[in-house]
Design a protein around this motif. Structure first.
Motif, mmCIF file in Angstrom:
data_model
loop_
_atom_site.group_PDB
_atom_site.id
_atom_site.type_symbol
_atom_site.label_atom_id
_atom_site.label_comp_id
_atom_site.label_asym_id
_atom_site.label_seq_id
_atom_site.Cartn_x
_atom_site.Cartn_y
_atom_site.Cartn_z
ATOM 1 N N ASP A 2 1.242 -1.067 -0.200
ATOM 2 C CA ASP A 2 0.057 0.388 0.314
ATOM 3 C C ASP A 2 1.056 1.828 -0.512
ATOM 4 O O ASP A 2 0.140 2.421 -0.318
ATOM 5 N N SER A 3 2.011 0.922 0.397
ATOM 6 C CA SER A 3 3.184 2.631 0.362
ATOM 7 C C SER A 3 3.138 2.685 -0.522
ATOM 8 O O SER A 3 3.784 4.207 -0.782
ATOM 9 N N LEU A 4 2.827 2.321 -2.361
ATOM 10 C CA LEU A 4 3.433 2.871 -3.217
ATOM 11 C C LEU A 4 1.983 2.450 -3.957
ATOM 12 O O LEU A 4 1.729 2.043 -5.295
ATOM 13 N N PHE A 5 0.649 2.905 -2.825
ATOM 14 C CA PHE A 5 -0.713 2.768 -3.926
ATOM 15 C C PHE A 5 -0.846 3.350 -4.851
ATOM 16 O O PHE A 5 -2.147 2.913 -6.144
ATOM 17 N N TRP A 6 0.306 4.574 -5.575
ATOM 18 C CA TRP A 6 0.108 5.324 -6.957
ATOM 19 C C TRP A 6 0.018 4.299 -8.163
ATOM 20 O O TRP A 6 -0.128 4.763 -8.811
ATOM 21 N N LEU A 7 0.694 3.667 -7.823
ATOM 22 C CA LEU A 7 1.996 2.484 -9.288
ATOM 23 C C LEU A 7 0.439 1.040 -8.881
ATOM 24 O O LEU A 7 -0.422 1.045 -8.339
ATOM 25 N N PRO A 8 0.325 1.069 -10.377
ATOM 26 C CA PRO A 8 -1.050 0.044 -11.015
ATOM 27 C C PRO A 8 -0.428 -0.942 -10.002
ATOM 28 O O PRO A 8 0.742 -1.619 -9.792
ATOM 29 N N LYS A 9 -1.754 -2.362 -10.062
ATOM 30 C CA LYS A 9 -1.081 -3.308 -9.518
ATOM 31 C C LYS A 9 -0.673 -4.830 -10.775
ATOM 32 O O LYS A 9 -1.670 -4.354 -11.801
ATOM 33 N N HIS A 10 0.358 -5.559 -10.711
ATOM 34 C CA HIS A 10 0.435 -6.580 -11.573
ATOM 35 C C HIS A 10 -0.543 -7.518 -11.769
ATOM 36 O O HIS A 10 -0.479 -7.535 -10.277
ATOM 37 N N THR A 11 -0.846 -8.014 -12.880
ATOM 38 C CA THR A 11 -1.739 -9.709 -11.793
ATOM 39 C C THR A 11 -0.537 -10.541 -11.204
ATOM 40 O O THR A 11 -1.023 -11.371 -10.817
ATOM 41 N N ASP A 12 0.287 -10.192 -11.915
ATOM 42 C CA ASP A 12 1.364 -11.055 -11.094
ATOM 43 C C ASP A 12 2.791 -11.757 -11.176
ATOM 44 O O ASP A 12 3.442 -12.082 -11.999
ATOM 45 N N LEU A 13 3.283 -10.591 -10.426
ATOM 46 C CA LEU A 13 4.748 -9.849 -10.232
ATOM 47 C C LEU A 13 5.922 -10.789 -10.618
ATOM 48 O O LEU A 13 6.533 -10.643 -11.377
ATOM 49 N N GLY A 14 5.701 -11.365 -9.316
ATOM 50 C CA GLY A 14 6.580 -13.011 -9.346
ATOM 51 C C GLY A 14 6.978 -13.121 -10.293
ATOM 52 O O GLY A 14 8.275 -13.871 -10.582
ATOM 53 N N ALA A 15 5.830 -13.544 -10.928
ATOM 54 C CA ALA A 15 6.135 -14.837 -12.386
ATOM 55 C C ALA A 15 6.672 -13.349 -13.523
ATOM 56 O O ALA A 15 7.334 -14.088 -14.190
ATOM 57 N N ALA A 16 6.027 -12.758 -13.303
ATOM 58 C CA ALA A 16 6.895 -11.977 -14.606
ATOM 59 C C ALA A 16 8.113 -11.298 -14.324
ATOM 60 O O ALA A 16 8.447 -11.552 -15.073
#
Length: 641
Positions: A2-16
């Motif tokens: 939540d500390s970077l709440f202005w950034l969009p969420k990735h569907t699966d950043l770890g897999a990317a």
């Protein structure tokens, strides 16, 4: 996350990230890491992104690879009184998000005084461009009894601030670095409750007084702040920043949970130093600046202004945008709308923003990505200068995909959160504030009037004469240093060498009697264009003593095509002659952004010449004989201080 709440969420950043690690080329992995850094991430994912990019960053730092398009290398030395090793990945990854290739050097724990006051060969070899002093409230606390008087506290605080100023001075004089000072986060809870602020020697009162002294001294000395104390105050007593368990276990002032945001706070300052802060806020209209759709609801039907909670929230966002404009952020509009209907919205009696505040207004039914390109072209700025605010998630997603250079914050559902979201994202981080900054938005609007006047002219000579231009040239002095440094670090297109300098480095050159450092302003019948050009010329070991190397020549694209180049060259030539020089040598270093000036020197009458001995490869050099070249003609009155 939540500390970077202005950034969009990735569907699966770890897999990317895992997929990106399979890419064999370090430079490609670096580019992928920079793209993935634009999504929300926690401490663990941040560390994985750093490992993904580390080989490519090391290649840039060692000079084994060239920065990719948009990457700016910057060396940051961190001198801390608390453990910060766990923060370095977050700092580097946040830099990547801003197209910064950050190299970091960390002083041994608690050895910040020795690093700056002694002869630290390792730090000198690193040659930092930014020196960050990350200090904590428990480091060398003021030994004051609770009953100490106001004057005793003031004397102790002054002594501590004077010590910091000595360290700042050493960093500037030894390394010509921009200094960043971290403010102090209270280490302990209040002793007196709400009465704490009324007891001069109470722990939190002393820390508050120290921070006040640090801020005042930093303002005088040209030091930047990472104001961690304000961040702590916004979340309560150290909430989200400090973890007492981590402090006692490992002397970590900043908890791992807060690390991604801490990295972002420092990276946005570094981006400002490197001239990479955004400078234009592009606004949607319907349900962004006002509630409702003006084409359907009409002027009287949109929700805006006092008496309605939603209308007041839109008004508050407009007022915040207006404050950004007052500090020099350019405002633009990009709306899917009929142009006349869209402009009519600015006649609403409750509008805080007026049509005259908008430097570029584009309202049509075309796609917004194309219109953002149009706005950048209208303002003569890059797409990477834009921040696009739109309430529609689909439009935000399209722009992110089509124009990754444009910053697009992920807005909260309610407009009441828009100002806080925009502020938290740090797109417009400032490293100075000058009179020129305050008038920048108006100058872009006036430039549109100049373009209109050009369209009405029958010939270019008549247009230029009619502008009634005056070029004011002055040596770079203390008053001009912040703005000059700002221009050096953010100008990319009309910039012959794209060298980046700190304020201290510019000051050293400006104080050299054998060098020429000029700040040039242009005014005309429409108004003041402000500081539009910077020229730094100096002797060079590879040149004869009667020749002067043009180290830096940059100019605002707003004044192109007005013979300003000819007038500026005349000023430089006169200054060189006064120093006994017989020739000017111009250098052109090609970058992905400055192709527009590839023929600059040739057009002004310079002749191609061999590179001086020891010159960096990849540059072309041009010579201008001061004794044989005739004066260049132009329609600009020149005044020199």
């Amino acid at each position: 996350m939540d500390s970077l709440f202005w950034l969009p969420k990735h569907t699966d950043l770890g897999a990317a990230i895992s997929d990106a690690r399979r890419e064999p080329d370090p430079a490609t992995r670096l580019a992928l890491a920079a793209r993935l850094a634009g999504f929300q991430r926690d401490f663990t994912l941040t560390g994985r992104l750093d490992r993904l990019a580390v080989e490519g960053l090391a290649g840039l730092a060692a000079g084994q690879a060239q920065p990719g398009p948009g990457f700016t290398p910057l060396r940051v030395a961190i001198l801390a009184s608390h453990t910060v090793d766990h923060l370095l990945p977050a700092i580097r990854v946040a830099g990547l998000q801003r197209r910064l290739a950050l190299s970091t050097w960390l002083a041994p724990y608690g050895m910040y005084r020795q690093a700056l006051l002694g002869d630290n060969a390792e730090l000198a070899a690193f040659a930092p461009q930014v020196v960050m002093l990350a200090l904590d409230a428990r480091d060398a606390p003021l030994q004051l009894p609770l009953h100490a008087s106001e004057s005793e506290v003031a004397e102790a605080v002054e002594a501590r601030v004077d010590e910091l100023r000595l360290l700042w001075r050493q960093a500037r004089e030894r390394h010509a670095a921009q200094v960043v000072q971290q403010t102090l986060v209270p280490a302990d809870p209040p002793v007196f409750g709400s009465f704490e602020g009324l007891v001069p020697a109470a722990p939190q009162a002393v820390i508050e007084r120290l921070n006040t002294g640090i801020r005042a001294a930093a303002r005088r000395d040209g030091v930047l702040l990472l104001d961690l104390a304000w961040q702590a105050a916004q979340g309560g007593h150290g909430q989200g920043i400090a973890d007492p368990v981590r402090w006692h276990q490992a002397k970590q002032l900043v908890s791992p949970t807060f690390a991604p945001l801490y990295g972002d706070l420092l990276a946005r300052i570094a981006a400002g130093v490197a001239g990479l802060s955004r400078k234009c806020l592009v606004l949607d209209l319907d349900n962004t600046l006002w509630g409702g759709v003006i084409g359907d609801d009409g002027l009287d039907g949109i929700r805006l202004g006092q008496g309605n909670p939603t209308g007041e929230a839109y008004l508050a966002f407009q007022r915040y945008a207006g404050l950004l404009a007052q500090r020099g952020i350019i405002l633009a509009v990009c709306s899917k709308n009929d142009a006349a209907v869209a402009e009519a919205g600015f006649a609403h009696p409750e509008m805080a923003l007026r049509r005259a505040d908008i430097a570029a207004f584009v309202a049509n039914w075309d796609d917004k990505a194309g219109n953002l390109r149009r706005i950048a072209a209208m303002l003569d700025i890059g797409l990477d200068s834009l921040v696009f605010v739109d309430d529609n998630p689909a439009e935000r997603d399209i722009v992110r995909r089509e124009l990754p250079e444009v910053a697009v914050p992920e807005l909260p559902e309610d407009v009441s959160g828009y100002p806080a979201c925009l502020a938290a994202a740090g797109y417009f981080e400032a490293v100075s504030f000058t009179t020129d900054d305050a008038t920048r938005g108006r100058s872009y609007a006036l430039n549109a009037e100049r373009k209109a006047a050009l369209g009405d002219s029958t010939d270019i000579a008549g247009y230029l004469r009619g502008l009634d231009m005056t070029l004011a040239a002055a040596p770079v002095g203390k008053a001009e240093l912040p703005r000059v440094t700002q221009l050096i670090n953010k100008t990319n297109q009309f910039n012959l060498t794209t060298r980046r300098y700190t304020e201290a480095e510019v000051a050293l050159l400006a104080d050299d009697p054998d060098a020429v450092a000029l700040a040039l302003r242009l005014s005309d019948k429409f108004g003041d264009n402000g500081l539009i050009s910077v020229l730094l010329a100096r002797p060079d070991a590879g040149l004869p003593p009667d020749e002067l190397l043009i180290d830096t020549w940059l100019m605002s694209c707003r004044v192109l095509g007005r013979q300003v180049e000819e007038a500026v060259l005349g000023v430089l030539a006169a200054a060189a002659v006064r120093r006994g020089k017989k020739a000017l040598v111009g250098q052109y270093r090609a970058t992905p952004r400055n192709g527009m000036v590839a023929g600059h020197y040739q057009r002004l009458g310079f002749m191609a010449r061999p590179a001086p001995q020891g010159a960096e490869p990849g540059s072309t050099f041009w010579q201008y004989a001061l004794t044989s070249n005739p004066p260049l003609t132009h329609f600009i009155k020149v005044t020199e201080t």
